[in-house]
Design a protein around this motif. Structure first.
Motif, PDB file in Angstrom:
ATOM      1  N   TRP A  19      -9.310  22.531  38.039  1.00 43.90           N
ATOM      2  CA  TRP A  19      -8.770  21.671  36.993  1.00 43.90           C
ATOM      3  C   TRP A  19      -9.941  21.245  36.121  1.00 43.90           C
ATOM      4  O   TRP A  19     -11.101  21.511  36.468  1.00 43.90           O
ATOM      5  N   MET A  59      -0.885  22.432  31.708  1.00 47.26           N
ATOM      6  CA  MET A  59      -0.243  23.062  32.865  1.00 47.26           C
ATOM      7  C   MET A  59       0.621  24.240  32.421  1.00 47.26           C
ATOM      8  O   MET A  59       0.813  25.201  33.146  1.00 47.26           O
ATOM      9  N   LYS A  60       1.171  24.101  31.198  1.00 52.01           N
ATOM     10  CA  LYS A  60       2.019  25.176  30.677  1.00 52.01           C
ATOM     11  C   LYS A  60       1.187  26.355  30.218  1.00 52.01           C
ATOM     12  O   LYS A  60       1.579  27.503  30.360  1.00 52.01           O
ATOM     13  N   PHE A  62      -2.098  27.124  31.175  1.00 52.15           N
ATOM     14  CA  PHE A  62      -3.043  27.716  32.136  1.00 52.15           C
ATOM     15  C   PHE A  62      -2.551  27.575  33.567  1.00 52.15           C
ATOM     16  O   PHE A  62      -1.736  26.710  33.865  1.00 52.15           O
ATOM     17  N   SER A  63      -3.140  28.413  34.436  1.00 45.99           N
ATOM     18  CA  SER A  63      -2.795  28.308  35.855  1.00 45.99           C
ATOM     19  C   SER A  63      -3.753  27.324  36.542  1.00 45.99           C
ATOM     20  O   SER A  63      -4.755  27.693  37.140  1.00 45.99           O
ATOM     21  N   ASP A  65      -4.555  23.912  39.133  1.00 46.89           N
ATOM     22  CA  ASP A  65      -4.073  23.435  40.439  1.00 46.89           C
ATOM     23  C   ASP A  65      -3.773  21.952  40.465  1.00 46.89           C
ATOM     24  O   ASP A  65      -3.259  21.450  41.460  1.00 46.89           O
ATOM     25  N   GLN A 131       1.541  21.574  42.431  1.00 45.25           N
ATOM     26  CA  GLN A 131       0.230  21.097  42.007  1.00 45.25           C
ATOM     27  C   GLN A 131       0.057  19.639  42.399  1.00 45.25           C
ATOM     28  O   GLN A 131       1.033  18.905  42.546  1.00 45.25           O
ATOM     29  N   GLU A 325      -8.925  29.666  29.592  1.00 51.45           N
ATOM     30  CA  GLU A 325      -8.156  30.729  30.225  1.00 51.45           C
ATOM     31  C   GLU A 325      -9.086  31.782  30.848  1.00 51.45           C
ATOM     32  O   GLU A 325      -8.855  32.258  31.962  1.00 51.45           O
ATOM     33  N   ILE A 328     -10.641  30.587  34.153  1.00 53.93           N
ATOM     34  CA  ILE A 328      -9.670  30.642  35.250  1.00 53.93           C
ATOM     35  C   ILE A 328      -9.506  32.086  35.733  1.00 53.93           C
ATOM     36  O   ILE A 328      -9.475  32.356  36.931  1.00 53.93           O
ATOM     37  N   LYS A 329      -9.456  33.007  34.773  1.00 56.18           N
ATOM     38  CA  LYS A 329      -9.292  34.418  35.121  1.00 56.18           C
ATOM     39  C   LYS A 329     -10.462  34.913  35.994  1.00 56.18           C
ATOM     40  O   LYS A 329     -10.256  35.578  37.010  1.00 56.18           O
ATOM     41  N   ARG A 332     -10.062  33.407  39.527  1.00 57.18           N
ATOM     42  CA  ARG A 332      -8.906  33.950  40.268  1.00 57.18           C
ATOM     43  C   ARG A 332      -9.119  35.388  40.716  1.00 57.18           C
ATOM     44  O   ARG A 332      -8.572  35.813  41.721  1.00 57.18           O
TER      45      ARG A 332
END
Ligand code: CP3
Length: 336
Positions: A19, A59-60, A62-63, A65, A131, A325, A328-329, A332
């Motif tokens: 986050w 939250m909408k 990006f992924s 937590d 989350q 983004e 995060i990629k 992940r």
């Protein structure tokens, strides 16, 4: 348990929850659009529907937590009837501080004034499932600084002003501590399941004053939160190698590090406490190759240590959302 709580409480180093401080904020065009139509920032923080929308904006996209409730640490002085205004290109401006007035405000009055904040938390809680929901407060010292200095101490601050009249400062500090505990309890009751304490101006304190104004006040709040069995994250920004003392005295469930802290150093000093953050927010203003190198540095250092990915301070308004983004990629692809 969701990922953030799992990493904080069970010290699970196989996951990297993500986050960002200020994940809902001016770098997002959808936030700026709402902000444009709502010039009064305090009023915006007291509109439960808009608080819900803004909290959920990142939250909408990006992924992430965890959601952090859209609010401000200065809602406490506001709730204590000190005027708070956010001026464009200036930052917060607070009204005169009438100690007797502030000390006499009772819990009921405070809760009533801030009830839209708690309603916002309830609404967000109903809209997220997998989350965690982070509530937050300013630490006593940081709030004392804003309330007595009446503007950001960035350009204009004299610690002697606070030290000059110790009985006055201590009276306000006590009231602030009680009110922080109350505000935390109400956020937890409304659905926050993690609390972060922002001591953004701890770095103004000379080392000999840290015990009195930073460690002990943070410890009081941490001990209060632990009674509710809710994990607590501390962010004593700017205290450099005193992070080590902070961890051993305050013992939060998680320590958020700023961009001046060497991640390899803190890993050996934090005594197993979950670590969060660290990467300089300015890195996100550079090119992708450099971002990747820096994100990987943190992920590698903490591959065998409970770690939450975040920055060393808030996302800067100049940040392009696609860089969030991208970060995060990268994470992940390497980790759960
Ligand atoms: O992190 C999040 O997304 C949740 C929302 C959040 C805000 N403020 C919204 C906000 C959080 C966690 C805060 C905490 C906060 N507020 C801190 C501690 C963290 C830190 O930055 O050190 C502090 C010191 C404040 C006080 C504050 N609020 C200042 C100094 C300012 C003005 C300067 C600035 O950075 O913009 C604010 C305003 C504020 N709070 C904005 C946001 C999104 C910008 C408002 C705008 O649109 O003008």
């Amino acid at each position: 348990m969701n990922k953030l709580t799992e990493c904080i409480l069970n010290k699970n180093s196989s996951l990297t929850p993500i986050w960002f401080m200020r994940q809902a904020g001016r770098y997002l065009p959808e936030f700026r659009e709402i902000r444009q139509k709502n010039q009064n920032f305090i009023k915006l923080c007291l509109n439960p529907d808009l608080v819900t929308d803004i909290t959920l904006q990142p939250m909408k996209r990006f992924s992430l937590d965890a959601a952090i409730i859209f609010s401000d640490i200065l809602m406490i002085p506001y709730g204590l009837n000190q005027e708070v205004e956010f001026k464009k290109n200036f930052g917060p401006k607070l009204g005169s501080l009438d100690i007797d007035k502030i000390i006499n405000i009772n819990n009921k009055e405070f809760i009533k004034k801030l009830s839209p904040v708690y309603e916002g938390i309830r609404k967000v809680k109903n809209k997220i499932e997998n989350q965690d929901l982070i509530g937050f407060v300013g630490a006593p010292w940081t709030l004392l600084v804003y309330m007595m200095n009446r503007e950001s101490p960035k350009k204009n601050f004299d610690i002697n002003y606070i030290n000059k009249d110790k009985s006055k400062s201590n009276k306000i500090l006590k009231k602030i501590e009680e009110t922080i505990c109350l505000h935390v309890d109400k956020q937890i009751e409304a659905g926050a399941n993690v609390i972060q304490i922002f001591d953004s101006w701890a770095g103004l304190l000379p080392s000999k004053e840290l015990e009195n104004y930073c460690y002990i006040p943070n410890l009081k709040i941490v001990e209060h939160i632990k009674k509710s069995k809710i994990p607590v994250i501390c962010f004593p920004k700017g205290i450099k190698n005193n992070y080590e003392n902070f961890c051993s005295v305050v013992k939060p469930d998680c320590i958020s590090i700023d961009y001046e802290i060497d991640p390899n150093w803190i890993k050996n000093k934090a005594n197993g406490i979950t670590i969060q953050g660290g990467m300089d927010p300015k890195i996100l203003l550079t090119e992708k190759e450099n971002i990747k190198k820096n994100v990987e540095k943190f992920i590698t250092i903490f591959s065998d240590y409970p770690y939450i990915f975040n920055l060393g301070h808030g996302v800067m308004p100049e940040t392009r959302p696609e860089m969030i983004e991208y970060v995060i990629k990268i994470i992940r692809e390497k980790k759960r």
